[in-house]
Design an enzyme around this catalytic site. Structure first.
Site, PDB file in Angstrom:
ATOM      1  N   CYS A   1      30.485 -35.152  38.127  1.00  0.00           N
ATOM      2  CA  CYS A   1      30.161 -33.996  37.285  1.00  0.00           C
ATOM      3  C   CYS A   1      31.214 -33.781  36.200  1.00  0.00           C
ATOM      4  O   CYS A   1      31.033 -32.964  35.302  1.00  0.00           O
ATOM      5  CB  CYS A   1      30.031 -32.743  38.143  1.00  0.00           C
ATOM      6  SG  CYS A   1      29.313 -33.071  39.746  1.00  0.00           S
TER       7      CYS A   1
ATOM      8  N   HIS B   1      23.058 -27.365  34.175  1.00  0.00           N
ATOM      9  CA  HIS B   1      24.095 -28.355  34.497  1.00  0.00           C
ATOM     10  C   HIS B   1      23.530 -29.776  34.449  1.00  0.00           C
ATOM     11  O   HIS B   1      23.323 -30.407  35.472  1.00  0.00           O
ATOM     12  CB  HIS B   1      24.661 -28.035  35.890  1.00  0.00           C
ATOM     13  CG  HIS B   1      25.764 -28.927  36.351  1.00  0.00           C
ATOM     14  ND1 HIS B   1      26.650 -29.549  35.494  1.00  0.00           N
ATOM     15  CD2 HIS B   1      26.138 -29.307  37.604  1.00  0.00           C
ATOM     16  CE1 HIS B   1      27.516 -30.275  36.203  1.00  0.00           C
ATOM     17  NE2 HIS B   1      27.214 -30.151  37.486  1.00  0.00           N
TER      18      HIS B   1
END
Lengths: 387, 133, 354
Positions: A85, A334
């Site tokens: 991430c 996200h």
């Protein structure tokens, strides 16, 4: 080291883009960034692309070459950077280092992820790969479960409540509702968060960042050269990156992400600023507990004390420490690899005084914080508006 | 969830029997196995270590949304277990009711099916934990 | 002389009541409970099978041995008797030996003889120890048996496992003699690839269960010139609560000598585990010097009869064992399932991957 500035930003709307694929998203954000910077393709020296797993999500490896090809940047060097991430943040840092070192003058850093081509169980398995496949995933862990374990322990040690975590979600949705490129445009209440479906106790659906498609791209230039392109220079004054144990259970403490602490210390030291100088911060709130941990580990609050500021609404865009004015990962969405670059985009928008309704007053210095996995990678940047 | 056979097979002793490592230089124990001691680095002397399989719950969560291949077991408890010998590990707590699990609850190892590779593929086994009251 | 050095029995936590099953099929629960002599049966956890239960019961046996005699036993033979091996091809025994830490110097194999494969494993291991081939071996009877929905067997097919550590060092009981009686009698079977077993209804009684159990028992008593009075306990294969009681009646055995070894009424028929789990319950309550007569039965069909003499060493196990080593712990530990949850646990739902 040479001084480096961000001269252009571009972003797609974050959300479910059924009609757009990985390359369509990158082209859109790339085109916006290059136009914003007002640079020509032939002036660009190199490209870094952050993407966590296009291979597993859309079957496409070799993503940087594809991006260079489709935004018309051949034959410049194009490199994919992966740190789960934190891939976007790492791509930005590599671009920054490439310019700061003198190797290149103008470099593009992008981040993108196309997530909705997989169903929920599949994407959950792919994201799980950011943890320890053999000793976390195999045991039946998901990413929400890993953060839930941190949340449960944080609740145990510091008396954090589920309501406190819900406040983070409520605030980030509020910010998102004022941000056109955010995935969610609707405000929510604490009750709605608490009553949403449990994903992995104590985390509920509205404690979790969503599955999102999106891309973000920025252009960096050596500071003197940057002045040719723009009057509002956003200088990168600090960059820090650190690593920690891949598996949560191997850490000394599961209520603290050491990599965040170290990365922040490095960035602050380089920037020669203190926490008091930071006007806003974009933190990695993949889950609501993650925003609480981030504010503590970045050094804004002592362990267990971030919730006090959250309860007092200090972390809203008009509070004493605006956090995640973009809406954060929770509200803005996200798209994994794009998140780190989106954070830079949001801070640049704020420092340029272009954030409209969510504008932080007199914002001069902003920080970004991007985490990979459950904290095995952390990257922190500090940006400053200079005249 | 088609998995390469060797990927799972090579961890069988660790997963079936909780074999970890001991650094004889600093007496630190590790699970899963480490090839060198992160503390002593090259000065460390690593050998296999058999954990007793007793410990306590350090943190836990009830997983309602499970990953591929684990859906039929959901909801299940997942915990960080502090082994009596020191290290922490991640494991499911099975045969466990909501009022039995809490931070500090004593647990002991159990041998269970972890996942199956479809209807015709291999069955993977490993450790889970049960409440030890 | 070889003997039992330690033992362990394991039963999963889950149960389903006869009433719950009867309700689904429109049957009268009371009538079925009385007819079968059982009130509920054990159901394996969703992540349990014959291999995992075999490991659990064996770990109990090994832990008990270690605590009682202050040393660990390394077995060089592992035989798993079951009619529900997780794989049609690929041994359960290698999974078990690996989990117990015995690899690679192990004679191991899976045995199948309906419900008597476990006691046959005991005979093989006992002979291997006697012959001096091995020091220790583990014989396991374990099953997660399936009953076809709506079939009579669905009320009784339970799950459980028992392991016997057999060796020469520190025996707690000696296998004084054993005798086997078998014929080709097709009372119960499951063809390759068939999901559920089939059976001959009332044919499973007289020509199958009773003929073999009673013949094996009588022959072994005759051969050893002993009578019912020479034994403190009798343990028979227990497909339900009724059959062993009827067998005892025919053999003139008083009720109090079979009660301790009769656990099917509470946990259902554990198939390959059944007589061995019953024996484990008797051993759990022995103090030394007891004589136990055991007779298994496997459809197809055959019986293994044993004379077991308990010695004072069992007190060491009594003094050092933990609560969770005793069968009682597993019998008392229970959670009831609805028929829906039971169907999920047993993989009986269509359209779901097993």
């Amino acid at each position: 080291m040479r001084r480096v500035a961000v001269i252009g930003i571009g972003i797609t709307k974050f959300g479910e883009h059924w009609e757009k694929g990985f390359r369509d998203l990158v082209i859109e954000a790339g085109k916006n960034a290059l136009e914003d910077a007002n640079v020509q393709g032939e002036e660009i020296d190199a490209l870094f692309v952050g993407a966590m797993s296009p291979g597993l999500m859309v079957g496409q490896e070799h993503a940087a070459a594809l991006v260079a090809d489709y935004i018309g940047l051949n034959p410049i060097p194009a490199t994919r950077v992966e740190g789960a991430c934190a891939s976007g943040g790492l791509a930005f840092r590599n671009a920054y280092m490439a310019v700061a070192s003198g190797m290149h003058d103008i470099v593009v850093a992008g981040g993108a992820e196309k997530m909705t081509d997989l169903d929920t169980a599949q994407i959950s398995t792919v994201l799980g790969g950011a943890g320890d496949e053999e000793w976390e995933l195999f045991q039946g862990a998901t990413f929400p479960a890993i953060y839930a374990l941190m949340a449960k322990r944080h609740m145990h040690e510091y008396h954090t409540r589920e309501e406190d975590m819900a406040l983070v979600s409520v605030k980030n949705h509020k910010h998102a509702s004022m941000n056109d490129y955010a995935q969610f445009q609707k405000e929510i209440t604490v009750e709605e968060v608490l009553e949403s479906k449990t994903v992995s106790s104590p985390l509920k659906l509205l404690d979790c960042s969503p599955i999102t498609d999106g891309a973000a791209v920025v252009v960096l230039a050596e500071l003197e050269k940057a002045k040719k392109y723009t009057d509002t220079l956003i200088e990168v004054i600090g960059s820090g990156q650190a690593s920690g144990q891949i598996a949560l259970h191997d850490r000394q403490s599961i209520t603290q992400i050491d990599a965040t602490r170290v990365a922040a210390e490095k960035a602050l030291k380089q920037a020669k600023v203190t926490h008091k100088d930071i006007d806003l911060v974009e933190v990695h709130d993949c889950f609501t507990i993650a925003e609480i941990l981030a504010l503590e580990d970045l050094g804004f609050f002592k362990k267990g004390e971030a919730v006090k500021a959250i309860r007092e609404n200090q972390t809203y865009y008009d509070g004493s420490l605006p956090v995640n004015t973009s809406g954060g990962l929770k509200g803005c969405g996200h798209p994994v690899g794009a998140t780190g670059i989106k954070q830079i985009v949001e801070v640049a928008i704020q420092l340029r005084n272009q954030a409209g309704k969510r504008q932080v007053k007199n914002a001069e210095i902003g920080m970004t914080h991007n985490v990979g996995g459950s904290g095995a990678t952390a990257v922190v940047h500090i940006l400053k508006r200079i005249k | 969830m088609k998995k390469n056979l060797a990927l799972v097979w090579r961890r069988i002793p660790q997963r079936y029997r909780l074999i970890g490592s001991l650094c004889e230089s600093c007496n630190e124990k590790f699970f899963p196995k480490r090839h060198f001691c992160p503390k002593c680095r090259r000065k460390g002397k690593i050998k296999d270590f058999q954990f007793s399989g007793k410990g306590s719950v350090y943190s836990y969560t009830k997983v309602s949304v499970a990953p591929e291949g684990y859906e039929s077991m959901a909801p299940y408890y997942l915990a960080i277990v502090k082994l009596d010998e020191g290290p922490l590990l991640l494991a499911q707590i099975v045969d466990c009711e909501d009022d039995e699990i809490h931070i500090g609850a004593k647990v002991r190892k159990a041998f269970r099916i972890m996942n199956k590779d479809g209807k015709e593929g291999v069955i993977n086994y490993g450790f889970k934990f049960i409440i030890d009251n | 002389m070889a003997g039992i050095c330690s033992y362990g029995a394991y039963v999963p936590k889950y149960r389903i009541k006869v009433d719950e099953i009867a309700n689904v099929w429109g049957e009268e629960g009371e009538r079925i409970k009385n007819g079968l002599g059982l009130i509920e049966k054990s159901v394996p956890g969703i992540d349990e099978d014959t291999a995992t239960m075999s490991v659990e019961s064996s770990r109990i046996a090994l832990e008990r041995y270690e605590l009682a005699f202050n040393k660990s036993a390394i077995a060089n033979a592992v035989f798993v008797g079951s009619e529900s091996h997780p794989y049609a091809v690929k041994p359960t025994a290698t999974i078990v030996q690996e989990a117990l830490g015995f690899s690679p110097n192990v004679y191991s194999a899976d045995l199948e003889f309906a419900c008597k494969a476990g006691t046959t494993a005991m005979i093989i291991i006992n002979s291997m120890v006697d012959s001096g081939k091995i020091d220790f071996g583990i014989a396991i009877g374990s099953d997660t048996s399936q009953g076809r929905p709506m079939d009579a067997l669905e009320y009784s097919a339970g799950a459980g496992s028992a392991s016997f550590l057999i060796g020469k060092e520190n025996t707690i009981a000696t296998i004084v003699d054993h005798y086997s009686f078998s014929t080709d009698t097709p009372d119960f079977w499951r063809r390759q690839h068939a999901e559920f077993p089939s059976h001959g209804g009332r044919f499973t009684g007289q020509p199958a269960y009773f003929r073999h159990v009673i013949s094996a028992t009588k022959k072994l008593l005759e051969r050893t010139k002993t009578t019912v009075n020479d034994y403190d306990y009798f343990v028979f294969h227990q497909p339900n609560g009724k059959f062993p009681q009827l067998a005892a009646k025919q053999l003139g055995i008083p009720k109090e000598k079979i009660d301790l070894g009769l656990v099917t009424p509470y946990i259902g028929n554990t198939y390959s585990g059944a007589s061995m789990v019953g024996l484990a319950n008797v051993l759990d309550n022995c103090k030394g010097n007891e004589r136990i007569f055991v007779c298994s039965f496997g459809s197809g069909a055959g019986s293994d009869a044993f004379i077991i003499e308990v010695n004072a060493n069992i007190r060491k196990i009594r003094q050092t064992e933990k609560e969770y080593h005793r069968l009682e712990y597993y019998i008392k530990r229970k959670k009831y399932l609805s028929y829906g949850m039971y169907a999920k646990h047993r993989g009986k739902l269509k359209g779901l991957e097993d």
